[in-house]
Design an enzyme around this catalytic site. Structure first.
Site, PDB file in Angstrom:
ATOM      1  N   CYS A  44      28.228  -3.795 -13.680  1.00  0.00           N
ATOM      2  CA  CYS A  44      28.190  -5.112 -13.044  1.00  0.00           C
ATOM      3  C   CYS A  44      27.002  -5.872 -13.615  1.00  0.00           C
ATOM      4  O   CYS A  44      25.862  -5.378 -13.590  1.00  0.00           O
ATOM      5  CB  CYS A  44      28.053  -4.959 -11.526  1.00  0.00           C
ATOM      6  N   ASP A  71      19.891 -19.713 -13.458  1.00  0.00           N
ATOM      7  CA  ASP A  71      21.215 -19.603 -14.071  1.00  0.00           C
ATOM      8  C   ASP A  71      21.075 -19.849 -15.576  1.00  0.00           C
ATOM      9  O   ASP A  71      20.373 -20.760 -16.010  1.00  0.00           O
ATOM     10  CB  ASP A  71      22.177 -20.625 -13.447  1.00  0.00           C
ATOM     11  N   ASN A  83      31.235 -19.302  -5.082  1.00  0.00           N
ATOM     12  CA  ASN A  83      32.612 -19.290  -5.566  1.00  0.00           C
ATOM     13  C   ASN A  83      33.211 -17.920  -5.276  1.00  0.00           C
ATOM     14  O   ASN A  83      32.576 -16.892  -5.540  1.00  0.00           O
ATOM     15  CB  ASN A  83      32.657 -19.568  -7.071  1.00  0.00           C
ATOM     16  N   GLY A 105      36.815 -20.179  -9.372  1.00  0.00           N
ATOM     17  CA  GLY A 105      36.110 -20.009 -10.648  1.00  0.00           C
ATOM     18  C   GLY A 105      35.024 -18.954 -10.618  1.00  0.00           C
ATOM     19  O   GLY A 105      34.096 -19.006 -11.425  1.00  0.00           O
ATOM     20  N   THR A 148      33.175 -15.978 -11.741  1.00  0.00           N
ATOM     21  CA  THR A 148      33.221 -15.240 -13.016  1.00  0.00           C
ATOM     22  C   THR A 148      32.462 -13.918 -12.944  1.00  0.00           C
ATOM     23  O   THR A 148      32.661 -13.055 -13.808  1.00  0.00           O
ATOM     24  CB  THR A 148      32.651 -16.089 -14.168  1.00  0.00           C
ATOM     25  N   HIS A 150      27.084 -14.124  -5.050  1.00  0.00           N
ATOM     26  CA  HIS A 150      25.940 -14.957  -5.458  1.00  0.00           C
ATOM     27  C   HIS A 150      26.091 -16.350  -4.885  1.00  0.00           C
ATOM     28  O   HIS A 150      27.203 -16.856  -4.722  1.00  0.00           O
ATOM     29  CB  HIS A 150      25.789 -15.005  -6.974  1.00  0.00           C
TER      30      HIS A 150
HETATM   31  P1  5GP Z   1      30.315 -18.037 -10.841  1.00  0.00           P
HETATM   32  O1  5GP Z   1      31.048 -18.789 -11.923  1.00  0.00           O
HETATM   33  O2  5GP Z   1      30.796 -16.612 -10.729  1.00  0.00           O
HETATM   34  O3  5GP Z   1      30.266 -18.744  -9.521  1.00  0.00           O
HETATM   35  O4  5GP Z   1      28.800 -18.009 -11.296  1.00  0.00           O
HETATM   36  C1  5GP Z   1      28.306 -17.124 -12.241  1.00  0.00           C
HETATM   37  C2  5GP Z   1      27.078 -17.764 -12.806  1.00  0.00           C
HETATM   38  O5  5GP Z   1      26.352 -16.783 -13.491  1.00  0.00           O
HETATM   39  C3  5GP Z   1      27.372 -18.895 -13.807  1.00  0.00           C
HETATM   40  O6  5GP Z   1      26.796 -20.108 -13.345  1.00  0.00           O
HETATM   41  C4  5GP Z   1      26.731 -18.389 -15.104  1.00  0.00           C
HETATM   42  O7  5GP Z   1      26.117 -19.422 -15.847  1.00  0.00           O
HETATM   43  C5  5GP Z   1      25.749 -17.363 -14.625  1.00  0.00           C
HETATM   44  N1  5GP Z   1      25.512 -16.278 -15.563  1.00  0.00           N
HETATM   45  C6  5GP Z   1      26.463 -15.565 -16.228  1.00  0.00           C
HETATM   46  N2  5GP Z   1      25.877 -14.621 -16.993  1.00  0.00           N
HETATM   47  C7  5GP Z   1      24.531 -14.748 -16.807  1.00  0.00           C
HETATM   48  C8  5GP Z   1      23.404 -14.060 -17.334  1.00  0.00           C
HETATM   49  O8  5GP Z   1      23.505 -13.122 -18.132  1.00  0.00           O
HETATM   50  N3  5GP Z   1      22.169 -14.476 -16.925  1.00  0.00           N
HETATM   51  C9  5GP Z   1      22.019 -15.506 -16.034  1.00  0.00           C
HETATM   52  N4  5GP Z   1      20.758 -15.842 -15.714  1.00  0.00           N
HETATM   53  N5  5GP Z   1      23.063 -16.179 -15.519  1.00  0.00           N
HETATM   54  C10 5GP Z   1      24.308 -15.812 -15.890  1.00  0.00           C
HETATM   55 ZN    ZN Z   2      26.756  -5.795  -8.739  1.00  0.00          ZN
END
Ligand code: 5GP
Ligand code: ZN
Length: 115
Positions: free
Chosen positions: A3, A29, A85, A91, A93, A98
């Site tokens: 993860c 982020d 999200n 969305g 990811t 979080h």
């Molecule tokens: P989601 O799209 O799941 O709501 O948010 C995931 C967030 O994690 C995205 O805004 C993306 O930019 C951020 N993110 C993805 N990979 C990394 C990473 O390796 N480091 C950091 N600091 N943020 C990440």
């Molecule tokens: Zn985790």
């Protein structure tokens, strides 16, 4: 565990730390969509908002307490937004719960626009 955010908490993947306590970790982020864009995560792995239960829900209050503390430190007096999200339509990811803290810009309000 395979993860991304568990690896960030463990320090196996670097991140820019904003806040940390026994239960919560917050970091910048990597792809900000607002001038201020932080992520607040539980140290315990929870896959997302749909996996919150009576047994683990206490962490949500701890996360929002951390958010309020950081918002005060950053003097976000003109406002901020907190988003989580959950699932494909929203969305999500990264399947580790979080909360996005967004600030520093006047935001619109639409399910399709984000900021
Ligand atoms: P989601 O799209 O799941 O709501 O948010 C995931 C967030 O994690 C995205 O805004 C993306 O930019 C951020 N993110 C993805 N990979 C990394 C990473 O390796 N480091 C950091 N600091 N943020 C990440
Ligand atoms: Zn985790």
């Amino acid at each position: 565990m395979d993860c991304l955010f568990c690896k960030i908490i463990a320090g196996a993947i670097p991140s820019t730390k904003i806040y940390e306590d026994e239960f919560v970790y917050a970091f910048q982020d990597i792809n900000p969509i607002a001038p201020l864009h932080y992520l607040f995560i539980p140290k315990q792995h929870i896959s997302g908002a749909s996996a919150i239960t009576a047994e683990n829900a206490e962490i949500v209050g701890k996360i929002f307490t951390a958010i309020a503390k950081v918002a005060a430190e950053e003097k976000l007096d003109s406002g901020f937004r907190v988003i989580t999200n959950c699932g494909a339509d929203a969305g999500q990811t990264v399947p580790h719960l979080h909360f996005h803290l967004l600030a520093g810009i006047e935001m619109g309000w639409s399910a399709n626009s984000g900021v």
